[in-house]
Design a protein around this motif. Structure first.
Motif, PDB file in Angstrom:
ATOM      1  N   GLU A  56     -38.810  89.871-106.950  1.00  0.00           N
ATOM      2  CA  GLU A  56     -37.419  89.476-106.700  1.00  0.00           C
ATOM      3  C   GLU A  56     -37.189  89.137-105.226  1.00  0.00           C
ATOM      4  O   GLU A  56     -36.464  88.202-104.903  1.00  0.00           O
ATOM      5  N   SER A  57     -37.830  89.891-104.327  1.00  0.00           N
ATOM      6  CA  SER A  57     -37.613  89.593-102.902  1.00  0.00           C
ATOM      7  C   SER A  57     -38.276  88.265-102.529  1.00  0.00           C
ATOM      8  O   SER A  57     -37.772  87.526-101.683  1.00  0.00           O
ATOM      9  N   GLU A  58     -39.383  87.952-103.178  1.00  0.00           N
ATOM     10  CA  GLU A  58     -40.010  86.641-102.930  1.00  0.00           C
ATOM     11  C   GLU A  58     -39.124  85.501-103.448  1.00  0.00           C
ATOM     12  O   GLU A  58     -39.033  84.433-102.827  1.00  0.00           O
ATOM     13  N   ILE A  59     -38.479  85.728-104.575  1.00  0.00           N
ATOM     14  CA  ILE A  59     -37.557  84.709-105.112  1.00  0.00           C
ATOM     15  C   ILE A  59     -36.409  84.475-104.132  1.00  0.00           C
ATOM     16  O   ILE A  59     -36.063  83.335-103.809  1.00  0.00           O
ATOM     17  N   LEU A  60     -35.843  85.572-103.627  1.00  0.00           N
ATOM     18  CA  LEU A  60     -34.692  85.442-102.722  1.00  0.00           C
ATOM     19  C   LEU A  60     -35.094  84.823-101.386  1.00  0.00           C
ATOM     20  O   LEU A  60     -34.334  84.046-100.807  1.00  0.00           O
ATOM     21  N   GLU A  61     -36.292  85.136-100.927  1.00  0.00           N
ATOM     22  CA  GLU A  61     -36.756  84.533 -99.677  1.00  0.00           C
ATOM     23  C   GLU A  61     -36.932  83.016 -99.851  1.00  0.00           C
ATOM     24  O   GLU A  61     -36.525  82.223 -98.995  1.00  0.00           O
ATOM     25  N   ALA A  62     -37.523  82.618-100.969  1.00  0.00           N
ATOM     26  CA  ALA A  62     -37.699  81.184-101.231  1.00  0.00           C
ATOM     27  C   ALA A  62     -36.343  80.497-101.387  1.00  0.00           C
ATOM     28  O   ALA A  62     -36.130  79.388-100.882  1.00  0.00           O
ATOM     29  N   LEU A  63     -35.428  81.168-102.071  1.00  0.00           N
ATOM     30  CA  LEU A  63     -34.079  80.616-102.236  1.00  0.00           C
ATOM     31  C   LEU A  63     -33.420  80.388-100.885  1.00  0.00           C
ATOM     32  O   LEU A  63     -32.836  79.332-100.620  1.00  0.00           O
ATOM     33  N   LYS A  64     -33.563  81.371-100.014  1.00  0.00           N
ATOM     34  CA  LYS A  64     -32.990  81.263 -98.671  1.00  0.00           C
ATOM     35  C   LYS A  64     -33.588  80.078 -97.915  1.00  0.00           C
ATOM     36  O   LYS A  64     -32.866  79.310 -97.265  1.00  0.00           O
ATOM     37  N   TYR A  65     -34.913  79.899 -98.012  1.00  0.00           N
ATOM     38  CA  TYR A  65     -35.547  78.775 -97.324  1.00  0.00           C
ATOM     39  C   TYR A  65     -35.019  77.434 -97.830  1.00  0.00           C
ATOM     40  O   TYR A  65     -34.788  76.507 -97.059  1.00  0.00           O
ATOM     41  N   ILE A  66     -34.847  77.334 -99.131  1.00  0.00           N
ATOM     42  CA  ILE A  66     -34.375  76.063 -99.691  1.00  0.00           C
ATOM     43  C   ILE A  66     -32.943  75.782 -99.238  1.00  0.00           C
ATOM     44  O   ILE A  66     -32.616  74.669 -98.810  1.00  0.00           O
ATOM     45  N   LEU A  67     -32.082  76.807 -99.310  1.00  0.00           N
ATOM     46  CA  LEU A  67     -30.692  76.618 -98.879  1.00  0.00           C
ATOM     47  C   LEU A  67     -30.614  76.312 -97.384  1.00  0.00           C
ATOM     48  O   LEU A  67     -29.902  75.407 -96.957  1.00  0.00           O
ATOM     49  N   GLU A  68     -31.359  77.053 -96.583  1.00  0.00           N
ATOM     50  CA  GLU A  68     -31.237  76.951 -95.131  1.00  0.00           C
ATOM     51  C   GLU A  68     -31.960  75.748 -94.548  1.00  0.00           C
ATOM     52  O   GLU A  68     -31.502  75.156 -93.576  1.00  0.00           O
TER      53      GLU A  68
END
Lengths: 323, 323
Positions: free
Chosen positions: A264-276
């Motif tokens: 889950e933390s890897e998913i959120l980190e990737a999500l953050k990279y895409i958004l940011e």
């Protein structure tokens, strides 16, 4: 004797090409984006197929409209039906509206009101039911019996699988060839379609599925060599909580190189990279494919990788804990 | 006798064209996007110039690189300096790095660490100071005295204004002609550049500035016919809290049709629409221009409107209260 695992006969190169031609007027040919800072972070050359920009915000539109366009006129006139609380509900509703048909959508009574509103905004008729699988199936059967509508399965359907495969087909045409394609795995329709496109259209492109560790039925099924249903999925990636079907599993079994599980933390980190970094809105399920590349550097380092960003229906009201 | 309000002499059509040619190799020609559901909501045909996809995430890159490319080599070698806690700090740092120069960025000690990290990631040298305007100016003067660096103003500079105007120039070239262009107003560099491009490149396109009601110094200045500095700005649109300068105000005064003020809830509603419907990440300042169109339907109904989405550096850690 073990049951044979066979790819459904209708999943042919010609059928994929025909599906793509069939749906072209009803879907967007979505752009392919790149991002040098994400490449540096992930250690690979990534090409993102942006199905978050697809109509209704997800690749599901492709499969839904392809399935409906294959129905005879007299069936279409009686409407279509499905049970879903997610993107397929919206996709079927919008596809039906574009084709002048009625869509009956069975949704659990506890579905978020924003999801119900989205289905209604596309003209879908919502039938509420108790929030159990049994109630969903029973209610759907009743709707079909009452209306004569045709049930369209969200992923375990050859026409749906072929429709979903057109995203990878476009990605290959626009930015290929690739060493790898990576797609998230829920019911397996998108990943199966992606693997088929890679096999049909390229010589060497491998396909990897990406799955939350908290909903790893595809990984379990691949290990066991038989369908193992998902029980009690635990992941923010709400599009990936489903089990594989008997039409998608054989495709994944034969045509994917691997299924990669991410936390889950890897998913959120990737999500953050895409958004940011990319400045585009994607849903957590879409970030799972990028997370898989990041988590398996030995496989992907220096490779050219196409990633299917499956959708953009991010719930902005939820706490993402991105930081 | 009232002072004359005169547009700076260097702001000519030829200078705009020259700026665009000068910076082309250093910036992205960002895409223009449309969204039918936002058109329906706003009641106008909108074309969004996506400077959120610009390098470092905002249009500020254009002005910064144009200003630096106009510096003589011997000046550039001594470096450049500015005081900013926002996008211009990053823009100057990245522009300087691309040109092999040093950037000294004076930032208040209470700047968010994420902003400092961004400046550092582009190679900028941060000099911290007390969080007062006086301390910022004093520290900057000291840096300039110590290093011989050239001060580059974030907006009150002809080369910066011309650089910012290239976004509107591209928008007109790619999707024009328009009835209106709408740009957010902070220091006024972007809006001035936009108004100049509309005047120089089209016959009839009008420019409207968009401003938070809680930081309405441009509206006040236009009413008064003289610069009225912003005091105590109150808005989530952190890029728009600045006062106009004596080079930007005359351009707005002569070349904009109006300044439209929007409330905080209107900014957040527009932000939500852009995130949810367009599936792109923008910062609140960028949403202000869309909010202005929505809030003034008499002016824009049925019109073709170009909107400059100024940037995408949304702080994902802040509570947006979008719902």
């Amino acid at each position: 004797m073990a049951q044979k695992i066979e790819i459904p006969k209708g999943l042919t190169p010609d059928a994929l090409v025909a599906a793509h031609e069939r749906i072209a007027a009803y879907v967007h040919r979505t752009p392919v984006l790149t991002c040098s800072s994400i490449n540096a972070w992930a250690g690979a050359a990534l090409f993102f197929k942006c199905e978050n920009f697809q109509k209704m915000g997800a690749f599901k539109m492709r499969g839904a409209v392809n399935a409906l366009l294959q129905l005879p006129k007299e069936k279409l006139e009686k409407g279509v039906a499905t049970h879903s609380s997610g993107n397929f509900a919206q996709a079927l509703a919008l596809s039906a509206r574009l084709l002048g048909a009625k869509a009956h959508i069975v949704m659990p009574s506890n579905s978020p009101s924003v999801k119900k509103a989205a289905v209604r905004s596309y003209g879908g008729q919502i039938i509420e039911c108790e929030p159990t699988l049994q109630a969903r199936e029973d209610t759907l059967a009743q709707v079909v019996a009452d209306t004569g509508a045709t049930f369209v399965h969200p992923f375990n359907d050859e026409n749906v699988i072929l429709g979903q495969g057109t995203a990878a087909k476009e990605l290959i045409e626009d930015a290929g060839p690739f060493d790898y394609l990576v797609a998230p795995v829920g019911g397996g329709g998108l990943c199966a379609g992606t693997a088929l496109a890679a096999r049909f259209l390229t010589k060497k492109t491998k396909t990897a599925g990406a799955e939350p560790a908290g909903a790893d039925d595809a990984w379990q099924s691949m290990q066991a060599g038989r369908l193992i249903p998902q029980t009690n999925p635990q992941t923010i990636a709400d599009g990936l909580r489903t089990s594989l079907g008997d039409k998608t599993f054989p495709v994944l079994y034969h045509l994917t190189e691997t299924i990669i599980r991410v936390s889950e933390s890897e998913i959120l980190e990737a999500l953050k990279y895409i958004l940011e970094r990319m400045k585009i809105v994607v849903e957590p399920s879409a970030a799972v494919a990028l997370a898989a590349v990041k988590t398996d550097p030995e496989r992907f380092r220096g490779k050219k990788v196409g990633i299917i960003l499956s959708g953009g229906n991010l719930d902005l009201s939820q706490e993402l804990h991105v930081y």
